[in-house]
Design a protein around this motif. Structure first.
Motif, PDB file in Angstrom:
ATOM      1  N   ARG A   1      38.529  34.649  40.890  1.00  0.00           N
ATOM      2  CA  ARG A   1      39.253  35.753  40.264  1.00  0.00           C
ATOM      3  C   ARG A   1      40.652  35.853  40.895  1.00  0.00           C
ATOM      4  O   ARG A   1      40.777  35.902  42.111  1.00  0.00           O
ATOM      5  CB  ARG A   1      38.481  37.042  40.491  1.00  0.00           C
ATOM      6  CG  ARG A   1      39.072  38.214  39.789  1.00  0.00           C
ATOM      7  CD  ARG A   1      38.325  39.485  40.188  1.00  0.00           C
ATOM      8  NE  ARG A   1      38.870  40.601  39.446  1.00  0.00           N
ATOM      9  CZ  ARG A   1      38.115  41.431  38.737  1.00  0.00           C
ATOM     10  NH1 ARG A   1      36.830  41.262  38.677  1.00  0.00           N
ATOM     11  NH2 ARG A   1      38.681  42.432  38.096  1.00  0.00           N
ATOM     12  N   LEU A   2      41.694  35.888  40.042  1.00  0.00           N
ATOM     13  CA  LEU A   2      43.060  35.873  40.570  1.00  0.00           C
ATOM     14  C   LEU A   2      43.749  37.222  40.477  1.00  0.00           C
ATOM     15  O   LEU A   2      44.642  37.512  41.266  1.00  0.00           O
ATOM     16  CB  LEU A   2      43.901  34.826  39.837  1.00  0.00           C
ATOM     17  CG  LEU A   2      43.396  33.382  39.931  1.00  0.00           C
ATOM     18  CD1 LEU A   2      44.313  32.449  39.162  1.00  0.00           C
ATOM     19  CD2 LEU A   2      43.305  32.920  41.369  1.00  0.00           C
TER      20      LEU A   2
ATOM     21  N   VAL B   1      33.690  26.247  28.547  1.00  0.00           N
ATOM     22  CA  VAL B   1      34.238  26.336  29.901  1.00  0.00           C
ATOM     23  C   VAL B   1      33.733  27.613  30.548  1.00  0.00           C
ATOM     24  O   VAL B   1      34.074  28.715  30.134  1.00  0.00           O
ATOM     25  CB  VAL B   1      35.781  26.316  29.869  1.00  0.00           C
ATOM     26  CG1 VAL B   1      36.335  26.498  31.269  1.00  0.00           C
ATOM     27  CG2 VAL B   1      36.279  25.024  29.262  1.00  0.00           C
ATOM     28  N   GLY B   2      32.905  27.453  31.571  1.00  0.00           N
ATOM     29  CA  GLY B   2      32.405  28.602  32.330  1.00  0.00           C
ATOM     30  C   GLY B   2      31.350  29.378  31.560  1.00  0.00           C
ATOM     31  O   GLY B   2      31.204  29.210  30.354  1.00  0.00           O
TER      32      GLY B   2
ATOM     33  N   VAL C   1      42.910  27.805  33.925  1.00  0.00           N
ATOM     34  CA  VAL C   1      43.131  29.211  34.221  1.00  0.00           C
ATOM     35  C   VAL C   1      43.099  29.951  32.891  1.00  0.00           C
ATOM     36  O   VAL C   1      43.554  29.439  31.880  1.00  0.00           O
ATOM     37  CB  VAL C   1      44.455  29.385  34.998  1.00  0.00           C
ATOM     38  CG1 VAL C   1      45.655  28.961  34.187  1.00  0.00           C
ATOM     39  CG2 VAL C   1      44.640  30.802  35.505  1.00  0.00           C
ATOM     40  N   MET C   2      42.453  31.137  32.883  1.00  0.00           N
ATOM     41  CA  MET C   2      42.282  31.851  31.611  1.00  0.00           C
ATOM     42  C   MET C   2      42.040  33.336  31.866  1.00  0.00           C
ATOM     43  O   MET C   2      41.938  33.768  33.013  1.00  0.00           O
ATOM     44  CB  MET C   2      41.096  31.263  30.851  1.00  0.00           C
ATOM     45  CG  MET C   2      39.789  31.462  31.568  1.00  0.00           C
ATOM     46  SD  MET C   2      38.546  30.355  30.953  1.00  0.00           S
ATOM     47  CE  MET C   2      37.713  29.901  32.440  1.00  0.00           C
ATOM     48  N   SER C   3      41.952  34.104  30.788  1.00  0.00           N
ATOM     49  CA  SER C   3      41.687  35.544  30.894  1.00  0.00           C
ATOM     50  C   SER C   3      40.247  35.836  30.518  1.00  0.00           C
ATOM     51  O   SER C   3      39.687  35.199  29.629  1.00  0.00           O
ATOM     52  CB  SER C   3      42.596  36.309  29.939  1.00  0.00           C
ATOM     53  OG  SER C   3      43.883  36.354  30.427  1.00  0.00           O
TER      54      SER C   3
ATOM     55  N   TYR D   1      41.286  34.431  35.669  1.00  0.00           N
ATOM     56  CA  TYR D   1      40.351  33.644  36.467  1.00  0.00           C
ATOM     57  C   TYR D   1      40.759  32.183  36.398  1.00  0.00           C
ATOM     58  O   TYR D   1      41.341  31.728  35.422  1.00  0.00           O
ATOM     59  CB  TYR D   1      38.914  33.768  35.902  1.00  0.00           C
ATOM     60  CG  TYR D   1      38.263  35.097  36.178  1.00  0.00           C
ATOM     61  CD1 TYR D   1      38.629  36.224  35.446  1.00  0.00           C
ATOM     62  CD2 TYR D   1      37.289  35.230  37.160  1.00  0.00           C
ATOM     63  CE1 TYR D   1      38.050  37.459  35.699  1.00  0.00           C
ATOM     64  CE2 TYR D   1      36.692  36.454  37.416  1.00  0.00           C
ATOM     65  CZ  TYR D   1      37.082  37.564  36.684  1.00  0.00           C
ATOM     66  OH  TYR D   1      36.500  38.774  36.932  1.00  0.00           O
ATOM     67  N   SER D   2      40.419  31.455  37.452  1.00  0.00           N
ATOM     68  CA  SER D   2      40.595  30.005  37.367  1.00  0.00           C
ATOM     69  C   SER D   2      39.254  29.347  37.580  1.00  0.00           C
ATOM     70  O   SER D   2      38.394  29.881  38.282  1.00  0.00           O
ATOM     71  CB  SER D   2      41.617  29.510  38.395  1.00  0.00           C
ATOM     72  OG  SER D   2      41.049  29.531  39.680  1.00  0.00           O
ATOM     73  N   MET D   3      39.076  28.184  36.955  1.00  0.00           N
ATOM     74  CA  MET D   3      37.824  27.474  37.137  1.00  0.00           C
ATOM     75  C   MET D   3      38.085  26.017  37.474  1.00  0.00           C
ATOM     76  O   MET D   3      38.875  25.348  36.790  1.00  0.00           O
ATOM     77  CB  MET D   3      36.967  27.555  35.881  1.00  0.00           C
ATOM     78  CG  MET D   3      35.545  27.128  36.162  1.00  0.00           C
ATOM     79  SD  MET D   3      34.586  26.973  34.676  1.00  0.00           S
ATOM     80  CE  MET D   3      34.856  25.273  34.297  1.00  0.00           C
ATOM     81  N   ASP D   4      37.430  25.549  38.508  1.00  0.00           N
ATOM     82  CA  ASP D   4      37.528  24.149  38.886  1.00  0.00           C
ATOM     83  C   ASP D   4      36.620  23.348  37.958  1.00  0.00           C
ATOM     84  O   ASP D   4      35.437  23.641  37.838  1.00  0.00           O
ATOM     85  CB  ASP D   4      37.105  23.973  40.347  1.00  0.00           C
ATOM     86  CG  ASP D   4      37.474  22.623  40.878  1.00  0.00           C
ATOM     87  OD1 ASP D   4      37.035  21.616  40.284  1.00  0.00           O
ATOM     88  OD2 ASP D   4      38.207  22.563  41.881  1.00  0.00           O
ATOM     89  N   LEU D   5      37.198  22.336  37.278  1.00  0.00           N
ATOM     90  CA  LEU D   5      36.412  21.614  36.274  1.00  0.00           C
ATOM     91  C   LEU D   5      35.345  20.719  36.898  1.00  0.00           C
ATOM     92  O   LEU D   5      34.384  20.343  36.239  1.00  0.00           O
ATOM     93  CB  LEU D   5      37.333  20.786  35.383  1.00  0.00           C
ATOM     94  CG  LEU D   5      38.178  21.587  34.390  1.00  0.00           C
ATOM     95  CD1 LEU D   5      39.122  20.670  33.639  1.00  0.00           C
ATOM     96  CD2 LEU D   5      37.292  22.337  33.404  1.00  0.00           C
ATOM     97  N   ARG D   6      35.505  20.355  38.174  1.00  0.00           N
ATOM     98  CA  ARG D   6      34.506  19.489  38.791  1.00  0.00           C
ATOM     99  C   ARG D   6      33.380  20.306  39.406  1.00  0.00           C
ATOM    100  O   ARG D   6      32.206  20.066  39.164  1.00  0.00           O
ATOM    101  CB  ARG D   6      35.146  18.598  39.851  1.00  0.00           C
ATOM    102  CG  ARG D   6      36.030  17.519  39.242  1.00  0.00           C
ATOM    103  CD  ARG D   6      36.824  16.817  40.303  1.00  0.00           C
ATOM    104  NE  ARG D   6      37.650  17.763  41.048  1.00  0.00           N
ATOM    105  CZ  ARG D   6      38.537  17.392  41.964  1.00  0.00           C
ATOM    106  NH1 ARG D   6      38.687  16.130  42.265  1.00  0.00           N
ATOM    107  NH2 ARG D   6      39.263  18.294  42.576  1.00  0.00           N
TER     108      ARG D   6
END
Lengths: 335, 441
Positions: B290-291, B247-248, B267-269, B279-284
């Motif tokens: 950055r949050l 992921v990412g 959403v992850m660190s 951070y969050s990442m859109d899977l599509r």
């Protein structure tokens, strides 16, 4: 105003100061070594409350007073002078609609529940076969309501000639004071009269037991006698009997714990009880608050509780007070 | 001192008071207020399902799974079969409710298992209200004989839902970290099993260390952290196909992933130097946002079920505490103020609570609080409890508890939201980091 406040506050301060001073060296409260005395609580109501008007009581010598009832006032004639129309209009009150117990509705065919549609393998549901109804037919025919009998209303009401005078306020009745010599003979007279009458009454009472007389007496300390169908509101469940009823239902109630929004849910159940404490007919459930699925589970748990608790053990002589019971289920303090 | 009512309003309220006080007189009914009751499991009778020939055994198995499910929920008490008076021979006939009232059953389940003409299994059940004397629900399901467990779970869910007013959670699975080997050389594999511990299997081979698996709320997908390739990174795994992806493409280590409620974002660190941000990442679109932007360690983000807010842990105030911010980042408000430090917050799928791990007085505790930080309650205590996860209905929590000592290790436990009914979940070896699946579809 100002003066009053000043006096008041000074007095308060003075009392407080005095209290603080004089209660400084208060002795410790010592508990004497005494044996405990077992105390039993007995509902006093059964002693103090009259049980007059109990239908089950044996016939007493003297009739119990029956509560007076206000006869329904006839409608005023609407077509004065038009004799034909007026004769037709009846003064009698229209017959009360007697509630007829409808026979149980036929068992409905079950509706198919929406299935939690599982993936490929678990297919959705077709309609399950309806259960074979096993309704018992009530052997007893529907009872006609025991209507209370009223005297037939007079067709014409005689009008009073003059308006009764309102009672005048009376002032001190000083002039009524009478001399002792005047009173004495009168007294003996009435006494002898009463004597005769009471013996007459006794003979009459021995000869025939009487039905209740109509009078407006609300309460009496007389022995119970066969009286009106409804007692004169003289009985009511005592606190301990109410507590017993509440405790019984609480014991029967399995609370659905952890429901969302349970705090604002309320369920009110109204049920009619038969004399043997069983539930007469259906219970009426009213629920409010919460989400619909949770509300249904909650109201069903309350319904199960009152059904499970039947028959209710309540004092038989106070049946009239508990012929209808309303139970409010309020979980707001539980969570 | 009595004075005449000054205004119409006063007069009206006076009248109202009089009317209300009068209305109590002369009513011949008793009103009882019930404010408490029995907080005990509901007694339920589960009669043997009818089944002929080969279906006889299956019918018994299904009944025992239903019975175990309801019992394990802590909300039901299945009645011993020996106490039954009526022997149900035809589930289509209304049972003799008096017989079931006698043994104090409040609900009764009957049913049958038959083989349909096409070779499939047909399982049907009826749920009866014993005291009300009517049927509450009745359904039937078709499945392959191999799938009988799921049918038993689905029936359990239907009974649970009808009687408690809550959605069931029996037809679900748990993904967790399966731990084998000695304590200093543990092999950690991703594993999956049914909610009751049955049908367990591993998903990864165990060559690399895996941590913190999280179920997608919408699909049979798991995101987790793995040391595959040396650096800890967040991965995504399709359970049915076994397909795996990174992921990412971040420069540093990424950890503590979790799905958004719609399953479309993770959403992850991300760690950079001594601090970590969320951070969050859109899977599509694969776009990252950055949050948070602090010099502290911000981690363990978890979305609210409406997707509007995120709860996370941060040591920006000195100790680890819980903070809530909007899903777009910014405006973080601290919500935990108790004694000790708080970590691994998880927002309930019902939205009303946040579960967390609390370190206080040398103990790790599992607790819940409202999203504003109020009404904190501790549900489980002990030497080391960690990693709470919610059942999809938001009323049961699962976590792992580690026992001390050389031979000690983590095991999975479930506990009811009320703090009652703590249960050990049977696993074949040590197990940690449980993550509850959504309801299966």
């Amino acid at each position: 105003m100002k003066l009053g406040a000043t006096i008041s506050s000074t007095a308060h301060v003075a009392i407080l100061l005095w209290g603080a001073y004089s209660y400084q060296g208060v002795k410790k409260f010592e508990i004497a070594d005494v044996e405990a005395i077992p105390v039993e609580f007995i509902p006093i109501e059964s002693v103090t409350r009259s049980i007059e008007g109990d239908t089950k009581a044996t016939k007493a010598e003297t009739p119990a007073p029956k509560p007076t009832k206000k006869p329904p006032t006839p409608e005023p004639a609407e077509n004065i002078g038009d004799s034909e129309v007026d004769v037709k209009s009846t003064t009698e009150a229209p017959p009360k609609p007697v509630p007829v117990e409808a026979s149980a509705p036929p068992p409905e065919a079950e509706k198919p529940e929406p299935t939690p549609v599982p993936t490929n393998e678990v297919a959705s549901l077709s309609e399950p076969p309806a259960p074979v109804p096993e309704e018992k037919i009530d052997p007893e025919p529907a009872k006609a309501e025991d209507a209370e009998q009223f005297a037939a209303l007079p067709d014409s009401v005689p009008l009073p000639v003059s308006r009764p005078k309102p009672p005048q306020p009376k002032t001190a009745k000083t002039q009524k004071r009478k001399k002792p010599d005047e009173v004495k003979p009168q007294k003996s007279k009435t006494a002898s009269k009463n004597k005769n009458k009471s013996s007459d009454d006794k003979i009459a009472a021995l000869l025939n037991k009487q039905d209740p007389a109509a009078s407006g007496k609300k309460r009496s300390s007389k022995q119970a006698s066969l009286g009106a169908r409804k007692s004169n509101n003289a009985s009511r469940l005592s606190r301990s009997e109410m507590d017993a009823l509440r405790g019984a239902i609480e014991q029967c109630w399995n609370v659905p714990i952890g429901l969302s929004d349970a705090e604002d849910m309320r369920v009110t159940i109204t049920m009619n009880l038969a004399k043997d404490g069983t539930i007469d007919g259906r219970v009426n459930v009213k629920a409010s608050g919460g989400e619909s699925r949770a509300r249904r589970a909650f109201s069903e748990s309350a319904r199960r509780a009152v059904l499970k608790c039947a028959p209710y053990n309540l004092p038989n002589e106070k049946y009239d007070t508990w012929s209808q019971v309303i139970v409010n289920f309020d979980p707001s303090q539980m969570f | 001192m009595w004075k005449y009512p000054k205004s119409l309003l006063q007069l009206l309220s006076l009248c109202l008071i009089i009317i209300v006080s009068m209305s109590g007189i002369g009513r011949s009914q008793v009103t009882v207020d019930i404010t408490k009751g029995n907080v005990e499991p509901l007694p339920i009778a589960i009669a043997d399902f009818q089944g002929e020939g080969a279906q006889r055994q299956l019918a018994d198995d299904i009944v025992s799974v239903i019975s175990a499910n309801l019992k394990n929920s802590g909300l039901f008490r299945p009645i011993e079969k020996a106490a039954f008076i009526q022997n149900i021979t035809d589930p289509d006939v209304v049972p003799r409710f008096e017989d079931w009232r006698l043994i104090n059953a409040q609900a009764l389940v009957t049913g049958r298992v038959v083989r349909a003409n096409d070779g499939r299994l047909r399982a049907e059940y009826r749920l009866w209200d014993v005291f009300g004397g009517d049927q509450m629900s009745g359904q039937q399901f078709f499945t392959t004989p191999k799938n009988w467990r799921r049918v038993a779970h689905i029936i359990s869910d239907a009974i649970y839902e009808r009687l408690t007013g809550e959605k069931g959670y029996f037809d679900t699975r748990i993904v967790y970290v399966d731990e084998t080997g000695p304590k200093n050389k543990r092999v950690k594999r991703l594993a999956i099993m049914d909610q009751d511990g049955a049908n367990g299997r591993t998903l990864t081979r165990g060559s690399d260390l895996v941590l913190t698996p999280r179920f997608s709320p919408t699909r049979q997908e798991v995101t987790y952290m793995s040391y595959e390739g040396g650096l800890p990174r967040v991965y995504l795994l399709q359970i049915e196909t076994g397909q795996r992806e990174l992921v990412g493409n971040f420069p540093g280590m990424t950890f503590a992933p979790r799905f958004s409620p719609d399953g479309l974002k993770i959403v992850m660190s991300l760690q950079k130097g001594g601090n970590a941000n969320i951070y969050s990442m859109d899977l599509r679109s694969r776009q990252t946002t950055r949050l948070t932007n602090t010099a502290a360690i911000d981690t363990a983000p978890s979305y609210a079920p409406d997707g509007d807010r995120i709860v996370f842990e941060s040591d920006r105030g000195g100790r680890q505490q819980l903070y809530v911010m909007s899903a777009g980042g910014g405006n973080a408000q601290r919500i935990s103020f108790g004694v000790g430090s708080y970590s691994t917050p998880v927002w309930s799928p019902r939205g009303d609570l946040i579960a967390f791990t609390k370190l206080s007085g040398g103990k790790f505790l599992i607790g819940v609080m409202k999203p504003d930080g109020s009404k904190e309650r501790i549900l489980a205590e002990g030497f080391h409890n960690e990693g709470p996860t919610w059942a999809p209905n938001g009323r049961v929590l699962m976590f792992f508890r580690e026992t001390p000592g050389a031979s000690g290790g983590p095991k999975l436990y479930s506990v009811d939201l009320t703090g009652y009914n703590e249960r050990l979940i049977p696993t074949r070896s040590f197990a940690s980091d449980p993550a509850w699946s959504p309801m299966l579809e």
